[in-house]
Design a protein around this motif. Structure first.
Motif, PDB file in Angstrom:
ATOM      1  N   TYR A   1       0.876  -1.438  -0.069  1.00  0.00           N
ATOM      2  CA  TYR A   1      -0.027   0.024   0.017  1.00  0.00           C
ATOM      3  C   TYR A   1       0.886   1.210  -0.150  1.00  0.00           C
ATOM      4  N   ARG A   2       0.763   2.221  -1.002  1.00  0.00           N
ATOM      5  CA  ARG A   2       1.615   3.286  -1.290  1.00  0.00           C
ATOM      6  C   ARG A   2       3.130   2.836  -1.115  1.00  0.00           C
ATOM      7  N   ARG A   3       3.567   1.656  -1.356  1.00  0.00           N
ATOM      8  CA  ARG A   3       4.957   1.389  -1.260  1.00  0.00           C
ATOM      9  C   ARG A   3       5.366   0.887  -2.675  1.00  0.00           C
ATOM     10  N   THR A   4       6.547   1.320  -3.010  1.00  0.00           N
ATOM     11  CA  THR A   4       7.350   0.895  -4.401  1.00  0.00           C
ATOM     12  C   THR A   4       8.586   0.123  -4.216  1.00  0.00           C
ATOM     13  N   ALA A   5       9.163  -0.164  -5.427  1.00  0.00           N
ATOM     14  CA  ALA A   5      10.500  -0.814  -5.205  1.00  0.00           C
ATOM     15  C   ALA A   5      11.351   0.108  -5.422  1.00  0.00           C
ATOM     16  N   LEU A   6      11.376   1.378  -5.209  1.00  0.00           N
ATOM     17  CA  LEU A   6      12.543   2.336  -5.444  1.00  0.00           C
ATOM     18  C   LEU A   6      13.292   2.141  -4.035  1.00  0.00           C
ATOM     19  N   ALA A   7      14.525   2.239  -4.174  1.00  0.00           N
ATOM     20  CA  ALA A   7      15.369   2.302  -3.046  1.00  0.00           C
ATOM     21  C   ALA A   7      15.470   3.893  -2.581  1.00  0.00           C
ATOM     22  N   PRO A   8      15.939   4.231  -1.422  1.00  0.00           N
ATOM     23  CA  PRO A   8      15.744   5.338  -0.753  1.00  0.00           C
ATOM     24  C   PRO A   8      16.502   6.610  -1.582  1.00  0.00           C
ATOM     25  N   ASP A   9      17.636   6.072  -2.214  1.00  0.00           N
ATOM     26  CA  ASP A   9      18.369   6.947  -3.020  1.00  0.00           C
ATOM     27  C   ASP A   9      17.850   6.988  -4.529  1.00  0.00           C
ATOM     28  N   GLU A  10      16.853   6.486  -4.910  1.00  0.00           N
ATOM     29  CA  GLU A  10      16.473   6.342  -6.363  1.00  0.00           C
ATOM     30  C   GLU A  10      15.147   7.396  -6.755  1.00  0.00           C
ATOM     31  N   MET A  11      15.123   7.901  -7.952  1.00  0.00           N
ATOM     32  CA  MET A  11      13.974   8.680  -8.421  1.00  0.00           C
ATOM     33  C   MET A  11      13.676   8.080  -9.742  1.00  0.00           C
ATOM     34  N   ILE A  12      12.402   8.399  -9.950  1.00  0.00           N
ATOM     35  CA  ILE A  12      11.860   7.974 -11.429  1.00  0.00           C
ATOM     36  C   ILE A  12      12.598   9.099 -12.306  1.00  0.00           C
ATOM     37  N   THR A  13      12.857   8.562 -13.471  1.00  0.00           N
ATOM     38  CA  THR A  13      13.369   9.418 -14.383  1.00  0.00           C
ATOM     39  C   THR A  13      12.459   9.415 -15.767  1.00  0.00           C
ATOM     40  N   ALA A  14      11.812   8.178 -16.231  1.00  0.00           N
ATOM     41  CA  ALA A  14      10.975   8.298 -17.189  1.00  0.00           C
ATOM     42  C   ALA A  14       9.989   7.054 -17.101  1.00  0.00           C
ATOM     43  N   ILE A  15       9.040   7.004 -17.844  1.00  0.00           N
ATOM     44  CA  ILE A  15       8.153   5.766 -17.898  1.00  0.00           C
ATOM     45  C   ILE A  15       8.367   5.236 -19.463  1.00  0.00           C
ATOM     46  N   ARG A  16       8.389   3.985 -19.500  1.00  0.00           N
ATOM     47  CA  ARG A  16       8.603   3.494 -20.991  1.00  0.00           C
ATOM     48  C   ARG A  16       7.522   2.393 -21.534  1.00  0.00           C
ATOM     49  N   ILE A  17       6.836   2.859 -22.183  1.00  0.00           N
ATOM     50  CA  ILE A  17       5.675   2.122 -22.681  1.00  0.00           C
ATOM     51  C   ILE A  17       5.945   1.389 -24.104  1.00  0.00           C
ATOM     52  N   PRO A  18       5.868   0.069 -24.134  1.00  0.00           N
ATOM     53  CA  PRO A  18       6.402  -0.464 -25.450  1.00  0.00           C
ATOM     54  C   PRO A  18       5.361  -0.079 -26.677  1.00  0.00           C
ATOM     55  N   ALA A  19       5.752  -0.018 -27.771  1.00  0.00           N
ATOM     56  CA  ALA A  19       5.024   0.360 -28.801  1.00  0.00           C
ATOM     57  C   ALA A  19       3.780  -0.774 -29.086  1.00  0.00           C
ATOM     58  N   PRO A  20       2.363  -0.457 -29.323  1.00  0.00           N
ATOM     59  CA  PRO A  20       1.561  -1.297 -29.691  1.00  0.00           C
ATOM     60  C   PRO A  20       1.890  -2.417 -30.763  1.00  0.00           C
ATOM     61  N   LYS A  21       1.436  -3.657 -30.913  1.00  0.00           N
ATOM     62  CA  LYS A  21       1.526  -4.664 -31.611  1.00  0.00           C
ATOM     63  C   LYS A  21       0.405  -4.522 -32.520  1.00  0.00           C
ATOM     64  N   VAL A  22       0.869  -4.940 -33.945  1.00  0.00           N
ATOM     65  CA  VAL A  22      -0.438  -5.110 -35.098  1.00  0.00           C
ATOM     66  C   VAL A  22      -1.507  -5.751 -34.472  1.00  0.00           C
ATOM     67  N   GLY A  23      -2.683  -5.284 -34.211  1.00  0.00           N
ATOM     68  CA  GLY A  23      -4.027  -5.995 -34.148  1.00  0.00           C
ATOM     69  C   GLY A  23      -4.135  -5.679 -32.900  1.00  0.00           C
ATOM     70  N   GLU A  24      -3.312  -5.042 -31.929  1.00  0.00           N
ATOM     71  CA  GLU A  24      -3.758  -4.894 -30.501  1.00  0.00           C
ATOM     72  C   GLU A  24      -4.839  -3.856 -30.150  1.00  0.00           C
ATOM     73  N   ARG A  25      -5.771  -4.188 -29.207  1.00  0.00           N
ATOM     74  CA  ARG A  25      -6.711  -3.248 -28.932  1.00  0.00           C
ATOM     75  C   ARG A  25      -6.638  -2.773 -27.674  1.00  0.00           C
ATOM     76  N   PHE A  26      -6.850  -1.540 -27.248  1.00  0.00           N
ATOM     77  CA  PHE A  26      -6.848  -1.192 -25.746  1.00  0.00           C
ATOM     78  C   PHE A  26      -7.997  -0.574 -25.415  1.00  0.00           C
ATOM     79  N   TYR A  27      -8.206  -0.498 -24.123  1.00  0.00           N
ATOM     80  CA  TYR A  27      -9.732  -0.085 -23.539  1.00  0.00           C
ATOM     81  C   TYR A  27      -9.044   0.440 -22.103  1.00  0.00           C
ATOM     82  N   TRP A  28      -9.723   1.791 -21.680  1.00  0.00           N
ATOM     83  CA  TRP A  28      -9.670   2.190 -20.093  1.00  0.00           C
ATOM     84  C   TRP A  28     -10.996   2.640 -19.752  1.00  0.00           C
ATOM     85  N   ARG A  29     -11.223   2.011 -18.701  1.00  0.00           N
ATOM     86  CA  ARG A  29     -12.548   2.621 -17.863  1.00  0.00           C
ATOM     87  C   ARG A  29     -12.371   2.971 -16.537  1.00  0.00           C
ATOM     88  N   LYS A  30     -12.809   4.280 -16.155  1.00  0.00           N
ATOM     89  CA  LYS A  30     -12.865   4.676 -14.672  1.00  0.00           C
ATOM     90  C   LYS A  30     -14.323   4.597 -14.218  1.00  0.00           C
TER      91      LYS A  30
END
Length: 283
Positions: free
Chosen positions: A155-184
């Motif tokens: 709960y609100r805990r991550t794998a970051l070490a105490p001396d680390e910070m996030i520098t970027a988020i890397r999302i793989p490119a979609p593959k042919v035929g993939e479909r995506f959905y998001w619902r809140k």
């Protein structure tokens, strides 16, 4: 309270990492500040040192690198909404960014900040799980990438070490035929804290589901993937019987709680219904 907090404003990433190394576990990073300011106002903020990252313009970018969409740690939700790369490579993230608070929050809030905050109700986190995103983190010791599926450890805990910070988020490119959905699902259509969030990625041909990834928020102490339900339907021909079975499987696999916004029973039912709606659209 504010007068008792020291603020350091590094001008480069290396300077920020040096400050983190010197104060590991004793400081709080500030990006957009949309969560930090609420904690400060509520009296829940206890850190005596804040490292303000707002001057690190080198971390404010959205770009395509080979077969990845790369989002810098200081990129705001407004940056995501304006980026043609996000629209092309992660359209469900555009839908999500539109619902992250009002325009003022979108102008300041960052995707990396939501990741670091690690709320089980974080709107974009199921997207990163379903997309097998990588969380790039750095320290004076070097840079590494942690899979989103391994990043949220409690709960609100991550794998970051105490001396680390996030520098970027890397999302793989979609593959042919993939479909995506998001619902809140929330109490109202806008500016609502989620009762349930689902992100889905799937490939289907002629009614047969080749592969699926399911990311869920508000379903446990962390945002999560649901491997049992994914294994149940992957490789199967989609029909009403299988979709109903998938609905029941997801409802059983998630572990939501009762709170002020909703009940566990409602959340289980909604999660199953959202999945069933998406699967039916693939038939």
């Amino acid at each position: 309270m504010i007068a008792s907090i020291n603020v350091v404003i590094p001008r480069t990433k290396d300077a920020a990492l040096a400050t983190l190394a010197e104060n590991a576990g004793k400081c709080t990073l500030l990006a957009g500040g949309t969560d930090l300011m609420v904690a400060l106002e509520d009296g829940r903020f206890t850190s005596k040192l804040v490292v303000d990252l707002s001057r690190l313009t080198e971390l404010r970018f959205v770009r395509r690198e080979s077969d990845e969409l790369v989002i810098g740690a200081l990129a705001t939700y407004t940056d995501l909404l304006r980026s043609p790369h996000v629209a092309q490579m992660a359209p469900e993230l555009v839908l999500c960014a539109r619902e992250v608070g009002a325009a003022a929050i979108q102008n300041r809030g960052t995707l990396a900040g939501s990741v670091a905050n690690a709320s089980p109700a974080g709107d974009p986190l199921p997207v990163l799980l379903a997309r097998d995103a990588g969380i790039e983190v750095a320290s004076v010791r070097g840079t590494r990438t942690i899979l989103a599926t391994q990043f949220f450890v409690g709960y609100r805990r991550t794998a970051l070490a105490p001396d680390e910070m996030i520098t970027a988020i890397r999302i793989p490119a979609p593959k042919v035929g993939e479909r995506f959905y998001w619902r809140k699902v929330g109490t109202r259509r806008a500016q609502s804290i989620a009762k349930m969030v689902l992100a889905l990625r799937a490939t289907a041909t002629n009614g047969t589901l080749q592969a699926i990834a399911i990311g869920v928020g508000c379903a446990g102490p962390t945002p999560l993937r649901t491997p049992k339900t994914e294994a149940l339907v992957a490789g199967q021909r989609l029909d009403k019987m299988l979709i109903d079975e998938a609905r029941r499987s997801l409802a059983a696999e998630v572990a939501p709680i009762d709170d002020l916004r909703s009940t566990a029973v409602y959340r289980r039912r909604v999660a199953g219904n959202v999945l069933a709606t998406f699967l039916a659209s693939l038939t």
